[in-house]
Scaffold this active site. Sequence first.
Site, short mmCIF file in Angstrom:
data_model
loop_
_atom_site.label_atom_id
_atom_site.label_comp_id
_atom_site.label_asym_id
_atom_site.label_seq_id
_atom_site.Cartn_x
_atom_site.Cartn_y
_atom_site.Cartn_z
N ASP A 150 -17.80 -9.46 2.03
CA ASP A 150 -16.68 -10.38 1.86
C ASP A 150 -15.46 -9.81 1.16
O ASP A 150 -14.45 -10.52 0.98
CB ASP A 150 -17.15 -11.66 1.15
CG ASP A 150 -17.96 -12.53 2.09
OD1 ASP A 150 -17.58 -12.63 3.27
OD2 ASP A 150 -18.97 -13.10 1.65
N ASP A 179 -18.98 -14.58 10.61
CA ASP A 179 -17.93 -14.61 9.59
C ASP A 179 -17.35 -13.21 9.33
O ASP A 179 -16.19 -13.06 8.94
CB ASP A 179 -18.46 -15.14 8.25
CG ASP A 179 -19.47 -16.27 8.38
OD1 ASP A 179 -20.18 -16.32 9.39
OD2 ASP A 179 -19.56 -17.09 7.46
N1 GLY Z 1 -18.52 -17.08 5.04
C1 GLY Z 1 -19.25 -18.19 4.65
C2 GLY Z 1 -18.90 -19.50 5.27
O1 GLY Z 1 -18.14 -19.63 6.21
O2 GLY Z 1 -19.46 -20.46 4.76
#
Ligand code: GLY
Length: 392
Positions: free
Chosen positions: A110, A172
Site C-alpha cells: 500500500d 486493489d
Molecule cells: N485496499 C483495501 C480496500 O479497498 O478495502
Amino acid sequence: MRQFLPILVLLTSLVSCRRQETMESLTERVFRRAHAQLTAMDSQLDGRTTPRSFENGRFISAGIRWWCSGFYPGSLWYVYEYTGDEAVRALAEKHTLRLDSIQWVTNDHDVGFQLNCSYGNALRLTGDDRYRPVLRQGALSLATRFSPVTGTLRSWDFVRKGRDWQFPVIIDNMMNLELLLSVAEAYGDDSLREIACTHANTTMRNHFREDCTCFHLVDYSPEDGAVRSRQTVQGYADASAWARGQAWALYGYTMMFRKTGYQSYFTQASRVANMLADRLPADGIPYWDFDAPEIPDAPRDASAAAIMASAFIELSQYVLEDADRDRYLATAERQLRTLASPDYLAEAGTNGCFLLKHSVGSMPDGQEVDVPLTYADYYFLEALLRYRTIVK
Ligand code: GLY
C-alpha cells in the site's frame, strides 16, 4: 383537458430542469463543506495518527502504517487546489511530511496509495523538489515486492486464519502502480515501468471473469507462478463482485492507459466501465457487493461510488464514441449528485469531520459497516475536481 397534458408535462420538466443545481454550484457547496470538515478534523489527531472512521459517535484514528494514511493529506491537497487557501496548504504539508517513513516500507503493497495521494499531490501542486526523493524511494521499496516468476507484486505478507496463501495479489494492488509509473517517468527508470506493466498484464489475465467482473484475491505459487486459488476477503463470496474491487479495477486500468497509452488497458477499462454502467442501481451508488443476497436491503458503499465516479470521468476523456463519453459522464454525474445529497453528504460539524456517510470497509469481518471512510472523501473530491476541468 387531455390536449393540455403534453404541455403540462413539458412545463413541469422545464421547471424541474431549472431547479436542478448546477454541477458548479454543487462543487462549490461540497468544497465549502470539505474545507470546514477537514480543517476541523486536524484537532482530533496527534502527531502520529491519521483519520480512519467514525463509529458509534466516536472518532477512530490509526497509525501512519495504516493503508489509508495518504488519503487525509491528499484530501487536504484537493481542498487547497480548489480554494487556494494557504492555511489548508500548510495543513496538507504537515500531514504529508508525517508520512516520510513510509518510503522505507517493504512488507506491504500500500506504499503506492499512501505516498501517491499525499506526496504525489504535494509535488503536483507545489512543484517542490523536496517531495521527489520520498516518492522515488517509496517506488523502489514497492518494487522489491515484485516476483518475475508470478509476474506480480505481492500484496500482503500476512496470511489470514484459515487461508494458505503463498503469494496473494488483490485487485486493489492496481492502484499502487501509479506510483511506480510516475517515478519511472520522472527518473527515466524503465525497470519500474516494466514491473507496473507486467503486474497489470498478469492481473488482466488472472483476476477477471468472462463478464468482466473481477476476483478480489488471486494466490500464486512463488515457485512456478501458477494460480493456486481465486478468493474473496472483503466481498460476499469468492465468485461475487465486491463493489470496491470493481472500482479499483476500473480506476486501475484507466490510470494504466493514461500512463502508458497501451490500448489493451483502455479496452479493459472500457469493458469494466460498461459492466458497471449496466449493473449500478439507479442512483449510482453500488451495494457493498453487486451480488449481496440482501439486496435491495444491503448497505451501499459510498467509497466504491466515489472511486468509480473519478474513473468514469477520466475514461470519458479517452473514448472515441460520443455515446460512450456521454454514458460514462452521465453515470459519474449521477453518482456525484447522489453523494452530494443530504443522504450521503454529512452536515457540518457531524460525522467525525468526515465528508461522506455510508461506506463499507469489510463486511465479512463486520468492520466499518455503513460508516464514513477517508478514501470515500478523497475520491469524491478528486472526482469533482476532474469533472470541473472537463465539463465547462
Ligand atoms: N485496499 C483495501 C480496500 O479497498 O478495502
